[in-house]
Design a protein around this motif. Sequence first.
Motif: not given
Lengths: 280, 293
Positions: A71-91
């Motif tokens: 989980a220590i490797f998986r969670n940072p990756s998952n959160s990074f991906i969610f952060l940048f895929r889940g919000s508009p590039l514009f914002i």
Amino acid sequence: MSNCWTTIQDYGLRSIGIGERILPKTDITICEQVVLIGSGLIWNIYFGIIAVFFGFWFALMLAIGKNNKLAIFRNPSNSFIFLFRGSPLFIQFFFVYELFVLLPKIGVTLDFGFLSFSLQTHWLTKAWLGGLFVLFCNTAAYSAEIFYGAIRSVPSTELEAAEAFGITGWHKFWRIIWPSMLRLAWPSYTNEAIFLFHATALIFFTGFPAWRQSGDALYYANYFSDRTFNPFLPYPIVAAYFILVTLIIISIFGFANRYLNRHLDVEQRTQIKLSINLLR
Amino acid sequence: MFNTCIDPSSIEGFIWLICYLTTAKHFAFYFSFLVVLLLLIFAAPLSLLFGFIATAGVRSSIIPIRILAKGYIHMVRGIPDVVFFLFVPLALDQLFEFIRHKIICFEQSEPIWRGTDFVVCKAAKLPLSTADLWVHQLYAFILALIAFALVFGAFAGNVLSGAMSAVPKAQTETGMAFGFTKKQTFWRILVPQMWVYAIPGLSNLWMILIKATPLLFLLGVEDIVYWARELGGSKTSLYAYPHPDWRVYYFAGLLVFYLLMTWLSGKVLNRLQSKLSHGQATMAGRELQGYQG
């Protein structure tokens, strides 16, 4: 025609600060529009190439992290991906710009005891670095998702064969998973690259200001559209330029795709299928 | 809003923050979130309709309609959408004003495009220069809505035409064998069955539509981005609530708003997908029934 040649000399490299400083204000010719918008395209290509190149390696790291059992490797990756895929590039552009503006102007001095150097933070508020940073993170997140999917769909028989030969660990990754992963991911990754290139058009429309009116293709198109009140010329010019570069990207990536698939039978080869290009 | 807020300079701390967050301008900011949701609610069905028309057009036997529909769907592939969002509202605005000019001020013979200027008579202006501010806002919103529907309609058309060709051929052939006309097979066999194939693409599109809403800002609508910049910018002591540059917090708020929206939508769409997969002859449908293999 000779008139247009001088325009090319004046404005051909205007977007990177070389040539005539003052933009055409009255009696704007088609030639001036084509040349200046084309000059702005230099920025789009710069952002596209650098972000794709560095984003590729970061995405690979993220994908491997996401695929990890720990989980220590998986969670940072998952959160990074969610952060940048889940919000508009514009914002993201707006937010990161404001964040960088808050950084101290003089720079941060990092002191490691044996070595100290000062980071020049003010470059981060400029489009060429700050905008690039956002694009880099964004493409890394989207590509990571593609690579992760590709890692998951590497045929299990290949892995079993590798294990039977005693190939394990990093060796297994680089020799077995990596080539198959890249081959499987390549068609989607082509679309991602095209898409990222289109996203470069957003940079000068968000927080990042254009310095000395050196902007990208869309920046100049917007300038001309505001000046001439005629959107029917500059925007189609931008569109034509983007289609042209899109075709170049497709041919380069298609070449790489053939290389990646060279060992397979013709029917087994993956084909690049252009998917629709969507906003982020 | 509250009585304690009448004199902002005399209050401090938490109450100050409460007062600050309930000013009239902040309510305009909160209202703009509603505008975003409104845009989503209207744009989604509209673009689905456009996409559906385009898909039906692609399958039409009349060549000009087919070419037009194909052109529309393919147009957006190679061009950044931002260009569309800048171009479509402007072009539509000029088109509307041009038509109104031709109808209302037909006696005027001067050309509309004079060199670099676009001049229509006063009565043809849209909205009229005497109109209230909210009319201007509404007009900008509607133009933006049309731009969104056009662009996302093309995307939806892509998804739907893919979904239509994913419906097993045997289904339509059976329809034909039973003597259904082309129209009947389309409406009774193809359309009801294509949705399950279209849902993954459409849910992806919905996510992208959510993430495209800040582009309203480019279209001159006073949306959340506009207000975040307006309210966040540093305020001197001339203002009732002076504060330094807080834009980064406002944008952080927007970021959270969008993350929440996409997260929630992801949950709902996943559930919808698994609901629709029930009893379908797809892998997901089989897995739901405990089929292994």
